[in-house]
Design a protein around this motif. Structure first.
Motif, short mmCIF file in Angstrom:
data_model
loop_
_atom_site.label_atom_id
_atom_site.label_comp_id
_atom_site.label_asym_id
_atom_site.label_seq_id
_atom_site.Cartn_x
_atom_site.Cartn_y
_atom_site.Cartn_z
N ARG A 100 -40.42 -28.61 92.13
CA ARG A 100 -39.21 -29.44 92.06
C ARG A 100 -38.70 -29.49 90.63
O ARG A 100 -37.49 -29.43 90.38
N ILE A 101 -39.64 -29.61 89.69
CA ILE A 101 -39.25 -29.63 88.27
C ILE A 101 -38.63 -28.30 87.87
O ILE A 101 -37.62 -28.25 87.18
N ALA A 102 -39.24 -27.21 88.34
CA ALA A 102 -38.70 -25.88 88.03
C ALA A 102 -37.30 -25.71 88.62
O ALA A 102 -36.42 -25.10 87.99
N ALA A 103 -37.07 -26.26 89.81
CA ALA A 103 -35.73 -26.17 90.41
C ALA A 103 -34.71 -26.99 89.62
O ALA A 103 -33.55 -26.62 89.51
N ALA A 104 -35.17 -28.10 89.01
CA ALA A 104 -34.28 -28.95 88.21
C ALA A 104 -34.01 -28.35 86.83
O ALA A 104 -33.04 -28.71 86.18
N ALA A 105 -34.88 -27.44 86.40
CA ALA A 105 -34.73 -26.77 85.09
C ALA A 105 -34.87 -25.27 85.30
O ALA A 105 -35.85 -24.65 84.87
N PRO A 106 -33.91 -24.64 85.99
CA PRO A 106 -34.07 -23.25 86.41
C PRO A 106 -34.18 -22.24 85.26
O PRO A 106 -34.69 -21.14 85.47
N ASP A 107 -33.74 -22.60 84.07
CA ASP A 107 -33.81 -21.66 82.96
C ASP A 107 -35.01 -21.91 82.04
O ASP A 107 -35.16 -21.24 81.02
N ALA A 108 -35.85 -22.87 82.40
CA ALA A 108 -37.08 -23.14 81.65
C ALA A 108 -38.24 -22.39 82.30
O ALA A 108 -38.15 -21.94 83.44
N HIS A 109 -39.33 -22.24 81.56
CA HIS A 109 -40.55 -21.60 82.06
C HIS A 109 -41.58 -22.69 82.29
O HIS A 109 -42.24 -23.16 81.35
N VAL A 110 -41.72 -23.14 83.54
CA VAL A 110 -42.57 -24.29 83.87
C VAL A 110 -44.01 -23.86 84.06
O VAL A 110 -44.30 -22.88 84.75
N VAL A 111 -44.91 -24.62 83.43
CA VAL A 111 -46.36 -24.41 83.57
C VAL A 111 -46.98 -25.73 83.99
O VAL A 111 -46.77 -26.76 83.34
N LYS A 112 -47.74 -25.71 85.07
CA LYS A 112 -48.47 -26.91 85.50
C LYS A 112 -49.81 -26.91 84.78
O LYS A 112 -50.55 -25.92 84.80
N ALA A 113 -50.13 -28.02 84.10
CA ALA A 113 -51.38 -28.10 83.33
C ALA A 113 -51.70 -29.56 83.01
O ALA A 113 -50.82 -30.43 83.08
N ASN A 161 -56.26 -19.10 83.60
CA ASN A 161 -55.02 -18.67 84.23
C ASN A 161 -55.24 -18.74 85.74
O ASN A 161 -56.00 -17.96 86.30
N ALA A 162 -54.56 -19.69 86.39
CA ALA A 162 -54.78 -19.92 87.82
C ALA A 162 -53.66 -19.34 88.68
O ALA A 162 -53.57 -19.65 89.87
N GLY A 163 -52.82 -18.48 88.10
CA GLY A 163 -51.78 -17.83 88.88
C GLY A 163 -50.40 -18.39 88.61
O GLY A 163 -50.20 -19.16 87.67
N GLY A 164 -49.46 -17.98 89.44
CA GLY A 164 -48.07 -18.37 89.26
C GLY A 164 -47.80 -19.81 89.64
O GLY A 164 -48.67 -20.52 90.14
N LEU A 165 -46.57 -20.24 89.41
CA LEU A 165 -46.21 -21.62 89.67
C LEU A 165 -46.33 -21.97 91.16
O LEU A 165 -46.54 -23.13 91.50
#
Length: 197
Positions: A100-113, A161-165
């Motif tokens: 959801r965060i990635a959809a709200a910031a489509p030009d950012a590179h989101v990493v869950k951590a 590294n646990a994979g993609g978003l």
């Protein structure tokens, strides 16, 4: 590295305080709390513009609103999502939070951590248990994960590294499940055998 922090609560203070070797700037609704983390305080947009990496450490229900307020200043930036949307009974209240965060910031590179441990763990210097540094799984684009891995190492932890978003939803569900076990008084870590086994 230039690090922006969105929020001035426990996670912002714990992680921001540990990244003192970097240039840290904070944006928060409570300016006085933000100034306790860093002398450099700005708006959401100012902080994003001045940063290479931004830690999103606001209450989960506010995350997409804050990201929207930062707007285009997040373009090309690495946005670390450490939020947890967990309600009573250790139930996820907002599924797929990182996506959801990635959809709200489509030009950012989101990493869950940084979402699997209680804030007090992040205050430890370093978080080591039984002689073994804490492992921190990261889900997101490979190049962004590599940058965030360096920040994990700065804390004395081991990045994984646990994979993609798309795998962040699994990490979010794991967090809720494990928190439920801990709240019930169980040693959740005992569920997993060591790697050699």
């Amino acid at each position: 590295m230039r690090i922006g922090i969105f929020g001035a609560g426990g996670m912002a203070e714990a992680l921001g305080g540990r990244w003192s070797g970097h240039e840290v700037m904070v944006a928060a609704r409570d300016r006085a709390k933000a100034e306790k983390i860093s002398a450099r305080v700005g708006t959401w947009e100012e902080t994003a513009r001045a940063s290479d990496v931004i830690l999103l450490a606001v209450p989960a229900p506010s995350a997409t609103e804050v990201v929207a307020a930062a707007g285009e200043s997040l373009a090309g930036k690495i946005l670390i999502d450490c939020t947890n949307a967990v309600g009573p009974g250790a139930v996820l209240t907002i599924p797929d939070q990182a996506e959801r965060i990635a959809a709200a910031a489509p030009d950012a590179h989101v990493v869950k951590a940084f979402n699997l441990c209680h804030v007090d763990v992040w205050r430890m210097t370093p978080p080591v248990f039984g002689g073994r540094p804490l492992a921190v799984p990261l889900c997101g684009p490979p190049e962004a994960v590599e940058v965030v891995s360096s920040l994990v190492r700065d804390l004395g932890c081991t990045p994984l590294n646990a994979g993609g978003l798309d795998r962040a939803r699994l990490m979010e569900a794991t967090m809720a499940f494990m928190v439920g076990l801990w709240f019930d008084g169980h040693d959740a870590q005992a569920c997993f055998p060591p790697l050699p086994a």
